[in-house]
Design a protein around this motif. Sequence first.
Motif, mmCIF file in Angstrom:
data_model
loop_
_atom_site.group_PDB
_atom_site.id
_atom_site.type_symbol
_atom_site.label_atom_id
_atom_site.label_comp_id
_atom_site.label_asym_id
_atom_site.label_seq_id
_atom_site.Cartn_x
_atom_site.Cartn_y
_atom_site.Cartn_z
ATOM 1 N N TYR A 1 -12.497 -23.197 -30.409
ATOM 2 C CA TYR A 1 -13.262 -22.927 -31.631
ATOM 3 C C TYR A 1 -12.289 -22.811 -32.798
ATOM 4 C CZ TYR A 1 -17.104 -21.790 -28.469
ATOM 5 O OH TYR A 1 -18.082 -21.857 -27.516
ATOM 6 N N HIS A 2 -12.421 -23.708 -33.779
ATOM 7 C CA HIS A 2 -11.548 -23.709 -34.950
ATOM 8 C C HIS A 2 -12.119 -22.734 -35.979
ATOM 9 C CE1 HIS A 2 -9.601 -27.192 -33.199
ATOM 10 N NE2 HIS A 2 -10.780 -27.818 -33.148
ATOM 11 N N THR A 3 -11.409 -21.642 -36.205
ATOM 12 C CA THR A 3 -11.921 -20.596 -37.094
ATOM 13 C C THR A 3 -10.897 -20.258 -38.178
ATOM 14 O OG1 THR A 3 -11.060 -18.830 -35.670
ATOM 15 C CG2 THR A 3 -13.283 -19.632 -35.195
ATOM 16 N N HIS A 4 -11.173 -19.177 -38.901
ATOM 17 C CA HIS A 4 -10.359 -18.809 -40.060
ATOM 18 C C HIS A 4 -9.936 -17.352 -39.967
ATOM 19 C CE1 HIS A 4 -12.956 -22.182 -41.173
ATOM 20 N NE2 HIS A 4 -11.931 -22.586 -41.931
ATOM 21 N N LYS A 5 -8.615 -17.129 -40.163
ATOM 22 C CA LYS A 5 -8.074 -15.775 -40.066
ATOM 23 C C LYS A 5 -8.768 -14.810 -41.013
ATOM 24 C CE LYS A 5 -3.394 -17.212 -38.703
ATOM 25 N NZ LYS A 5 -1.962 -17.218 -39.107
ATOM 26 N N SER A 6 -9.068 -15.275 -42.220
ATOM 27 C CA SER A 6 -9.659 -14.382 -43.222
ATOM 28 C C SER A 6 -11.014 -13.840 -42.761
ATOM 29 C CB SER A 6 -9.823 -15.123 -44.553
ATOM 30 O OG SER A 6 -10.617 -16.298 -44.386
ATOM 31 N N PHE B 1 -9.790 -26.658 -42.763
ATOM 32 C CA PHE B 1 -8.915 -25.553 -43.182
ATOM 33 C C PHE B 1 -8.821 -24.433 -42.142
ATOM 34 C CE2 PHE B 1 -11.020 -27.166 -47.123
ATOM 35 C CZ PHE B 1 -9.938 -27.905 -47.591
ATOM 36 N N SER B 2 -9.085 -24.715 -40.903
ATOM 37 C CA SER B 2 -8.982 -23.668 -39.877
ATOM 38 C C SER B 2 -7.516 -23.320 -39.650
ATOM 39 C CB SER B 2 -9.622 -24.138 -38.568
ATOM 40 O OG SER B 2 -8.949 -25.267 -38.053
ATOM 41 N N SER C 1 -13.452 -7.488 -37.901
ATOM 42 C CA SER C 1 -13.201 -6.867 -36.600
ATOM 43 C C SER C 1 -11.838 -6.199 -36.491
ATOM 44 C CB SER C 1 -13.323 -7.948 -35.512
ATOM 45 O OG SER C 1 -12.768 -7.525 -34.306
ATOM 46 N N PRO C 2 -11.796 -4.911 -36.140
ATOM 47 C CA PRO C 2 -10.517 -4.250 -35.871
ATOM 48 C C PRO C 2 -9.764 -4.907 -34.714
ATOM 49 C CG PRO C 2 -12.296 -2.642 -36.115
ATOM 50 C CD PRO C 2 -12.931 -3.991 -36.055
ATOM 51 N N TYR C 3 -10.499 -5.478 -33.762
ATOM 52 C CA TYR C 3 -9.882 -6.166 -32.617
ATOM 53 C C TYR C 3 -9.012 -7.323 -33.093
ATOM 54 C CZ TYR C 3 -9.661 -9.249 -28.507
ATOM 55 O OH TYR C 3 -9.234 -10.060 -27.504
#
Length: 547
Positions: free
Chosen positions: A41-46, A29-30, A52-54
């Motif tokens: 790196y497969h990550t998640h927007k949430s 679900f990345s 992080s403000p960045y």
Amino acid sequence: MTDNDHQKQMQYGFSHMQWMQNFYTQGMFSDIDLIILKKRYHTHKSILYSVSPYFRSILDQNMNIRGLEIYIDGIRKESVDKVFEFLYKGTLEMTIEQVANILKLAEILQIDELKKNCYSFLETVCRDNKKVSQKTEDIDKYLLCNFSKITSHEKYLNLSVDKVKQLLSSDDLQVSSLMTSCKSEEQVFKGLSKWLKYDWNNRKKDLYSLMKYIRLPLCDVSFLLEEVRSLCCEYDSESPFSIVLDALRWHQMPKKRSSSSLTNAKCRNIHKQVLIFGGRNRNISGIIDMYNPITNAWSELFHTTIKITNFSAVIHKKKVLIFGGWDANGIDTNEVYSFNLLTRTLNKLAAMKCKRWQSTAALFVGDRIFVIGEDGASNSVEEYDYVKNSWKKVAPMNDSRLKHTSVVYKDDIYVFGGYKGSSCLKSVETFNTKTNKWKTLSPMKTATSSLSAVVVDDYIYCIGGRDDDSYHLSNVERYDPRSDTWTSMSDSLVKDFGFKAVCYNGKIICFGGFISNAVQEYDPANDQWKIIGKMPKQRICYNALVF
């Protein structure tokens, strides 16, 4: 929200975090890829958006883009792995070598919680380093104070030559306060011999350099000619024999010792310790415990056949002299014993003229010992001649008393408080051993029995006890013998009576009591108390003697 609701909420959150970890590790679900050093790196927007403000600023501009990729340069791969570990677990394990790079990346990505974790880690490291430093000091202190105990241990036998040199060169190296300086230094040499022989082929080269730190002139001639010479004969050079010859000359020319240039003829510092023994519990009354104020450590010295309780005692020439008390049947006695701390033998001495228990004994210069008061609140005083092993009665006190305390100050004996009839006493009197006369002094502020008194510099401190209502006291009164005046000091931290107190290095150490086994330390310089430990055995009506 109740505690139960809060616990359920926490469990719910942990469950979701566990699922997110599984999604990350399995690439499920990345919806955003970070490309760092050509690795994807497969990550998640949430997750990124929440921490992080960045990342929030980037995602706000590209929220509707599917398969979003973000390239990040100028950082180290292992730091990235640690960051994702934190993002998906909420915790992070790191080392001092890793923290700088992780903190740098946390700054770049503006992950505040990760920065807090890094700073917290650094604070812990600093605090632990202080503990390690203190622990190292404690270990060094233990090695110095327990040299004879450690010389057979493998850790000692594997010490570096520099560490052994540090031990041998110290004036504070202790073998046993029960030994003479001669026997103590012989034990030091035996400890060095054990270390050398543990790896003789590699260590024999260090014999000469280390022997310089042994106080060989303090050893017996027979020991020098037998054990020391024997070890030197195994050395490949004649150099160590020069040290032995210097020590032998020391013995042969006693008149020239004061002008000798020998630096290894100086006795080491003697760190006195405290003997704790006796007590109403006959199962422990014969056990002598030893307390080391330097290391704040306890050890069981040895068992004796002494079954007497409520006796008074003094130390004289490595012997404990025991006066009166209750025998094994709980009957008052006038018997006197001498317990030799070196040979661990018990000898019977001339009996006192009166049966006494809970009297006080005061050692006086010139082998004169006085035992003051007796059962039934008497004013009787006897003097013991150690050389002649005989007793004689001397001038009685002005007041009859029981459960009092006494100290010696500038050749005079001072007696404080006690119990007479049905009430405690405030009265204080002093005995001039030259004129054989008693003199009444200014009374204490509080009538007290079963108290303890200690001399520190030019003051006498009276501590604790109990009053007419059997109320346990914590008050401390300081007496000035020069002006015959009293001053109230800070109360002790424990209300108790029947405890023992000693003076050590300008401070007062109080041991246990009728209800407590706490060890307290009082610093007269700042009038402050603190708890420094506890006794290993609960004792009542015991003795504490510095030797």
